[in-house]
Design a protein around this motif. Structure first.
Motif, PDB file in Angstrom:
ATOM      1  N   TYR A  34       0.769  -1.072  -0.045  1.00 23.25           N
ATOM      2  CA  TYR A  34      -0.097  -0.107  -0.072  1.00 23.25           C
ATOM      3  C   TYR A  34       0.443   0.844   0.027  1.00 23.25           C
ATOM      4  O   TYR A  34       1.868   1.506   0.767  1.00 23.25           O
ATOM      5  N   TYR A  36       0.706   5.201   0.997  1.00 28.66           N
ATOM      6  CA  TYR A  36      -0.124   7.357   1.318  1.00 28.66           C
ATOM      7  C   TYR A  36       0.608   7.520   1.347  1.00 28.66           C
ATOM      8  O   TYR A  36       2.352   7.356   1.563  1.00 28.66           O
ATOM      9  N   TYR A  46      -4.555   7.526   1.301  1.00 25.39           N
ATOM     10  CA  TYR A  46      -4.754   6.650   0.148  1.00 25.39           C
ATOM     11  C   TYR A  46      -4.096   7.168  -1.316  1.00 25.39           C
ATOM     12  O   TYR A  46      -4.317   7.558  -1.911  1.00 25.39           O
ATOM     13  N   HIS A  49      -2.858   0.801  -4.594  1.00 25.51           N
ATOM     14  CA  HIS A  49      -2.473  -0.263  -3.802  1.00 25.51           C
ATOM     15  C   HIS A  49      -2.378  -1.431  -4.464  1.00 25.51           C
ATOM     16  O   HIS A  49      -2.920  -1.622  -5.823  1.00 25.51           O
ATOM     17  N   ARG A  91       1.192  -4.881   4.442  1.00 22.46           N
ATOM     18  CA  ARG A  91       0.540  -5.806   5.169  1.00 22.46           C
ATOM     19  C   ARG A  91      -0.889  -6.739   4.871  1.00 22.46           C
ATOM     20  O   ARG A  91      -0.716  -6.857   3.453  1.00 22.46           O
ATOM     21  N   ALA A  93      -4.072  -8.246   4.048  1.00 20.96           N
ATOM     22  CA  ALA A  93      -5.807  -7.947   3.519  1.00 20.96           C
ATOM     23  C   ALA A  93      -6.283  -8.819   3.349  1.00 20.96           C
ATOM     24  O   ALA A  93      -7.594  -8.635   2.512  1.00 20.96           O
ATOM     25  N   PRO A  94      -7.389  -9.500   4.074  1.00 23.36           N
ATOM     26  CA  PRO A  94      -7.914 -10.663   4.259  1.00 23.36           C
ATOM     27  C   PRO A  94      -9.725  -9.805   3.907  1.00 23.36           C
ATOM     28  O   PRO A  94      -9.541  -8.939   5.170  1.00 23.36           O
ATOM     29  N   THR A  95     -10.021 -10.354   2.978  1.00 27.03           N
ATOM     30  CA  THR A  95     -11.475  -9.508   3.631  1.00 27.03           C
ATOM     31  C   THR A  95     -12.021  -9.748   5.022  1.00 27.03           C
ATOM     32  O   THR A  95     -12.875  -8.778   4.888  1.00 27.03           O
ATOM     33  N   ASP A  96     -11.764 -10.785   5.724  1.00 34.51           N
ATOM     34  CA  ASP A  96     -12.435 -10.775   7.194  1.00 34.51           C
ATOM     35  C   ASP A  96     -11.657 -10.301   7.902  1.00 34.51           C
ATOM     36  O   ASP A  96     -11.788 -10.690   9.465  1.00 34.51           O
ATOM     37  N   SER A  97     -10.079  -9.852   7.735  1.00 33.46           N
ATOM     38  CA  SER A  97      -9.235  -9.391   8.934  1.00 33.46           C
ATOM     39  C   SER A  97      -9.561  -8.123   9.476  1.00 33.46           C
ATOM     40  O   SER A  97     -10.200  -7.130   9.065  1.00 33.46           O
ATOM     41  N   TRP A  98      -9.631  -7.556  10.417  1.00 34.10           N
ATOM     42  CA  TRP A  98      -9.634  -6.738  10.837  1.00 34.10           C
ATOM     43  C   TRP A  98      -7.919  -5.730  11.484  1.00 34.10           C
ATOM     44  O   TRP A  98      -7.647  -5.819  12.980  1.00 34.10           O
ATOM     45  N   GLY A  99      -6.654  -6.468  10.787  1.00 35.10           N
ATOM     46  CA  GLY A  99      -4.849  -6.048  10.684  1.00 35.10           C
ATOM     47  C   GLY A  99      -5.108  -4.618  11.429  1.00 35.10           C
ATOM     48  O   GLY A  99      -6.119  -3.538  11.216  1.00 35.10           O
ATOM     49  N   LYS A 100      -4.366  -3.786  11.937  1.00 33.47           N
ATOM     50  CA  LYS A 100      -3.911  -2.996  12.023  1.00 33.47           C
ATOM     51  C   LYS A 100      -2.595  -2.242  10.922  1.00 33.47           C
ATOM     52  O   LYS A 100      -2.030  -2.926  10.275  1.00 33.47           O
ATOM     53  N   PHE A 101      -2.880  -1.206  10.589  1.00 32.50           N
ATOM     54  CA  PHE A 101      -1.643  -0.657   9.458  1.00 32.50           C
ATOM     55  C   PHE A 101      -0.722  -0.014   9.982  1.00 32.50           C
ATOM     56  O   PHE A 101      -1.040   0.781  11.240  1.00 32.50           O
ATOM     57  N   PHE A 103       2.674   1.906  10.419  1.00 29.17           N
ATOM     58  CA  PHE A 103       3.287   3.268   9.172  1.00 29.17           C
ATOM     59  C   PHE A 103       4.556   2.966   9.711  1.00 29.17           C
ATOM     60  O   PHE A 103       4.768   3.543  10.948  1.00 29.17           O
TER      61      PHE A 103
ATOM     62  N   TYR B  35      -4.580   6.763  15.985  1.00 31.24           N
ATOM     63  CA  TYR B  35      -2.854   6.805  15.827  1.00 31.24           C
ATOM     64  C   TYR B  35      -2.649   8.281  16.216  1.00 31.24           C
ATOM     65  O   TYR B  35      -3.447   9.527  16.908  1.00 31.24           O
ATOM     66  N   GLU B  48      -8.229  -0.155  17.092  1.00 27.35           N
ATOM     67  CA  GLU B  48      -9.722   0.168  16.503  1.00 27.35           C
ATOM     68  C   GLU B  48     -10.738  -0.042  16.926  1.00 27.35           C
ATOM     69  O   GLU B  48     -10.096  -1.126  17.870  1.00 27.35           O
ATOM     70  N   ASN B  56      -9.014  -4.361  17.220  1.00 22.02           N
ATOM     71  CA  ASN B  56      -7.238  -4.387  17.884  1.00 22.02           C
ATOM     72  C   ASN B  56      -6.786  -2.938  18.516  1.00 22.02           C
ATOM     73  O   ASN B  56      -6.926  -2.115  18.992  1.00 22.02           O
ATOM     74  N   ARG B  94     -13.397   3.127   7.569  1.00 24.34           N
ATOM     75  CA  ARG B  94     -12.923   2.337   6.511  1.00 24.34           C
ATOM     76  C   ARG B  94     -14.557   1.490   6.631  1.00 24.34           C
ATOM     77  O   ARG B  94     -15.249   1.770   7.712  1.00 24.34           O
ATOM     78  N   ILE B  97     -14.097  -4.295   8.836  1.00 22.80           N
ATOM     79  CA  ILE B  97     -12.927  -4.085   8.897  1.00 22.80           C
ATOM     80  C   ILE B  97     -11.785  -4.683   7.713  1.00 22.80           C
ATOM     81  O   ILE B  97     -10.836  -4.262   7.692  1.00 22.80           O
TER      82      ILE B  97
END
Lengths: 113, 113
Positions: A34, A36, A46, A49, A91, A93-101, A103, B35, B48, B56, B94, B97
């Motif tokens: 990605y 930004y 953004y 990506h 990162r 980016a699966p559709t059901d993830s709530w991971g964090k970006f 930077f 952030y 998040e 998260n 967003r 998630i």
């Protein structure tokens, strides 16, 4: 998520193409790249990506090497308004993830007249 | 469509006080992230929220907390302020998630004296 390495700063002449490199040698197969940017006194914005294929939109182009260990963001015709800090982020980016970006420090790009 | 709105834009507090920052996401967006940005540490993830639940959390002390309301608006609270809490606090929303694009507000600049 894989770490990225970017140059601290770079200058670019107005009207010329700006090529911003990013190394991500530990990238995994399911990790996206990605980009930004953050203009002074604003929140990050953004840009683009991609996973493995080159991508292009109205703002920029993203070139990812075949081994995916590095990529380049291309601003085709830089303007003074493109002066900003540019962040390369890798990162999952699966559709059901709530991971964090995450930077990093980014690259300070200064476009000069 | 209105962007991410953060209030207030600037805030000055003294050590030991507490502060509450507010974020209204883009209409239809259900995920809100917070952030902290400082010159020394860069942009660091706080937490998040999605559907009023924290999904998260970053590496910050318990003095930093947040919540999300049923209309997706979010607040962030910092108790017992320290000088080192002086920073730009950014909110991002967003749609879901797993959505790839984060949309940032312009931030709240907090100064602790």
């Amino acid at each position: 998520d894989a770490k990225t390495t970017q140059p601290t700063s770079m200058d670019c002449a107005e009207g010329r193409a700006a090529n911003l490199p990013c190394n991500h040698s530990t990238i995994s197969g399911n990790e996206y790249v990605y980009w930004y940017r953050q203009i002074h006194s604003q929140g990050p914005q953004y840009i683009i990506h991609g996973l493995k294929n080159n991508e292009t939109n109205e703002m920029a182009s993203l070139i990812i090497t075949e081994d995916r260990k590095s990529s380049t963001l291309i601003l085709p015709h830089a303007t003074l308004r493109d002066t900003a800090v540019y962040y390369c982020i890798v990162r999952v980016a699966p559709t059901d993830s709530w991971g964090k970006f995450q930077f990093g420090a980014g690259t300070q790009v200064v476009v000069t007249p | 469509k209105a962007g991410v709105t953060q209030t207030p834009r600037y805030l000055i507090k003294t050590r030991g006080q507490q502060v509450t920052l507010s974020c209204s996401p883009i209409s239809g967006h259900r995920s809100v992230s917070w952030y902290q940005q400082t010159p020394g540490q860069g942009l660091q993830f706080l937490f998040e929220y999605f559907s009023e639940t924290q999904r998260n959390k970053g590496n910050f002390p318990g003095r930093f907390s947040g919540r999300q309301f049923s209309n997706s608006r979010s607040e962030m609270n910092v108790s017992t302020l320290e000088l080192g809490d002086s920073a730009l606090y950014l909110c991002a929303s967003r749609r879901e998630i797993g959505a790839e694009k984060l949309f940032f507000g312009s931030g709240t600049q907090l100064s602790v004296l």
